[in-house]
Scaffold this active site. Structure first.
Site, short mmCIF file in Angstrom:
data_model
loop_
_atom_site.label_atom_id
_atom_site.label_comp_id
_atom_site.label_asym_id
_atom_site.label_seq_id
_atom_site.Cartn_x
_atom_site.Cartn_y
_atom_site.Cartn_z
N TYR A 263 33.57 50.80 3.03
CA TYR A 263 33.44 49.82 1.93
C TYR A 263 33.10 50.54 0.62
O TYR A 263 33.76 50.33 -0.41
CB TYR A 263 32.35 48.82 2.30
CG TYR A 263 31.98 47.83 1.20
CD1 TYR A 263 32.86 46.85 0.79
CD2 TYR A 263 30.73 47.89 0.58
CE1 TYR A 263 32.52 45.95 -0.22
CE2 TYR A 263 30.38 46.99 -0.42
CZ TYR A 263 31.28 46.02 -0.81
OH TYR A 263 30.94 45.13 -1.80
N THR B 66 34.77 42.15 1.43
CA THR B 66 33.32 42.40 1.38
C THR B 66 32.66 42.53 2.76
O THR B 66 31.45 42.71 2.83
CB THR B 66 32.60 41.26 0.60
OG1 THR B 66 32.94 40.01 1.22
CG2 THR B 66 33.01 41.22 -0.85
N TRP C 161 22.99 43.23 -3.17
CA TRP C 161 22.23 42.20 -2.43
C TRP C 161 22.44 40.81 -3.04
O TRP C 161 21.49 40.10 -3.37
CB TRP C 161 20.74 42.56 -2.42
CG TRP C 161 20.37 43.78 -1.64
CD1 TRP C 161 21.13 44.90 -1.45
CD2 TRP C 161 19.14 44.04 -0.96
NE1 TRP C 161 20.45 45.83 -0.70
CE2 TRP C 161 19.22 45.33 -0.39
CE3 TRP C 161 17.96 43.32 -0.78
CZ2 TRP C 161 18.18 45.90 0.35
CZ3 TRP C 161 16.92 43.89 -0.04
CH2 TRP C 161 17.03 45.15 0.51
N THR D 117 29.57 47.95 -6.64
CA THR D 117 28.47 47.83 -5.69
C THR D 117 27.55 49.05 -5.66
O THR D 117 27.97 50.16 -6.01
CB THR D 117 29.08 47.63 -4.28
OG1 THR D 117 28.06 47.80 -3.29
CG2 THR D 117 30.15 48.64 -3.97
N GLY E 276 34.89 32.72 -3.71
CA GLY E 276 33.79 33.54 -3.18
C GLY E 276 32.48 33.17 -3.87
O GLY E 276 32.44 32.32 -4.76
N GLN E 277 31.41 33.82 -3.43
CA GLN E 277 30.06 33.51 -3.96
C GLN E 277 30.00 33.62 -5.48
O GLN E 277 29.57 32.70 -6.17
CB GLN E 277 29.05 34.51 -3.42
CG GLN E 277 28.69 34.43 -1.99
CD GLN E 277 27.39 35.21 -1.74
OE1 GLN E 277 26.32 34.64 -1.84
NE2 GLN E 277 27.50 36.49 -1.45
N ASP F 245 47.37 36.87 -4.96
CA ASP F 245 46.89 37.95 -4.09
C ASP F 245 46.93 39.22 -4.94
O ASP F 245 48.00 39.72 -5.28
CB ASP F 245 47.81 38.06 -2.87
CG ASP F 245 47.39 39.20 -1.94
OD1 ASP F 245 46.52 40.03 -2.34
OD2 ASP F 245 47.92 39.27 -0.82
N ILE F 246 45.75 39.73 -5.26
CA ILE F 246 45.70 40.85 -6.23
C ILE F 246 46.30 42.14 -5.67
O ILE F 246 46.54 43.09 -6.41
CB ILE F 246 44.26 41.11 -6.74
CG1 ILE F 246 43.32 41.49 -5.59
CG2 ILE F 246 43.74 39.90 -7.51
CD1 ILE F 246 41.98 42.08 -6.06
N LYS G 215 35.47 50.80 -2.73
CA LYS G 215 34.99 50.21 -3.99
C LYS G 215 34.92 51.29 -5.08
O LYS G 215 35.24 51.01 -6.24
CB LYS G 215 33.60 49.57 -3.79
CG LYS G 215 33.58 48.33 -2.93
CD LYS G 215 34.31 47.14 -3.55
CE LYS G 215 33.58 46.51 -4.72
NZ LYS G 215 34.28 45.29 -5.21
#
Ligand SMILES: NC(=O)c1ccc[n+]([C@@H]2O[C@H](COP(=O)([O-])OP(=O)(O)OC[C@H]3O[C@@H](n4cnc5c(N)ncnc54)[C@H](OP(=O)(O)O)[C@@H]3O)[C@@H](O)[C@H]2O)c1
Length: 294
Positions: A132, A62, A157, A101, A11-12, A36-37, A136
């Site tokens: 979401y 996400t 962001w 987040t 991922g990012q 796989d968590i 989270k």
């Protein structure tokens, strides 16, 4: 060399952490195919086998809008996964970094004594408005319940290597002479590079707890787009619109500004201003994205 396990490493944030931490740590990079968590037994076995000193959880569901219709799946990745990691971390005495987040807040902002809206601090009351955000927040709670050695970092962001708002706006400019962008949602664009630099500093400490970690300053999505186009000298016109004109399945927080209160008080890391971090990112990215825009 200490061992650091990174989940969601494709991922990012995972990709950037790899760039930044690889010189200092032995990295164990995992993704859904080898860890796989959401699978409790697999997670416990993997972590007990490799015994990392530090675990950084970048894995998450996400896709904010999809979470509305797939809340159970989102709950597995965003809440049960972190719980499994917390249990495993606690068993081997590892530090756990878990990324959360701004969506844990309602986005209405908190009023200060003068009636002005101020940024959210780590102590402010959470009140998620989307699936979401709810999943989270559950992840945060489960982490705190299952290990003591946790760093929960709420960011916002985020942009880096991969699909993100900055790249979307650059790509849109290739085929559009004008773009409409929401001007009534406010937040702090944060590069994965800045967040990774902060994580590098934080994991050297034992100051466990919940942190806010975003670039300094704030803007709207409209302002951010104008700044991207200004830096890259893109001529596409940016037209401000309201959230109501752009209905989405998941409710977006209108005011998402987080204060990095704890980081600053403990003098752990000072984030760059969002404009400075954006320029650094665009300069690195320009070979791929700027060349064919002009
Ligand atoms: N992006 C933002 O604007 C933003 C803002 C605030 C907070 N955050 C938080 O920051 C963290 C990193 O975000 P990001 O933008 O780097 O996310 P990302 O690019 O979407 O990467 C998430 C990675 O997690 C993997 N993953 C999902 N479920 C998994 C599972 N059960 N087991 C293993 N891997 C799994 C995904 O793999 P697949 O591709 O196979 O699903 C993906 O590679 C997340 O916790 C996110 O909630 C992000």
């Amino acid at each position: 060399m200490k061992k650091v396990l990174i989940t969601g490493s494709n991922g990012q944030l995972g990709l950037e952490l790899n760039n930044i931490l690889k010189y200092k740590y032995e990295l164990i990079l995992t993704n859904r195919s080898n860890l796989d968590i959401t699978n409790f037994n697999e997670t416990i076995e993997f972590i007990n086998k490799h015994k990392p000193e530090i675990i950084i959880n970048c894995a998450a569901f996400t896709a904010v809008d999809l979470c509305e219709t797939q809340e159970e799946t989102a709950y597995s990745s965003n809440a049960l996964g972190p719980k499994n990691l917390a249990i495993a971390s606690s068993q081997i005495g590892a530090k756990l970094v878990h990324i959360s987040t701004d969506y844990v807040f309602d986005g209405y902002g908190i009023k200060d004594l003068n009636g002005n809206i101020r940024p959210y601090t780590e102590e402010d009351k959470t009140n998620p408005q989307s699936a979401y955000g709810r999943t989270k927040l559950e992840g945060e709670k489960l982490v705190t319940e299952h290990t003591n050695k946790y760093f929960i970092i709420r960011t916002a962001w985020l942009y880096g290597e991969g699909k993100n708002f900055v790249r979307t706006m650059i790509n849109l400019a290739k085929t559009n002479s004008e773009v409409k962008v929401v001007q009534d949602q406010i937040g702090s664009p944060t590069s994965t590079e800045e967040l990774s630099n902060m994580i590098e500093k934080l994991i050297e400490t034992e100051n466990y707890g919940i942190y806010h970690g975003t670039c300094e300053g704030y803007c709207s999505w409209y302002d951010l787009t104008c700044e991207i186009y200004r830096v890259l000298d893109i001529k596409t016109k940016v037209i401000p619109v309201t959230t109501d004109e752009f209905p989405r399945p998941a409710k977006r927080p209108k005011y998402s500004v987080l204060e990095n209160k704890k980081l600053n008080e403990l003098n752990i890391y000072k984030f760059k201003e969002w404009q400075e971090a954006l320029i650094i990112y665009l300069e690195k990215d320009q070979k791929t994205y700027k060349g064919d825009i002009k």
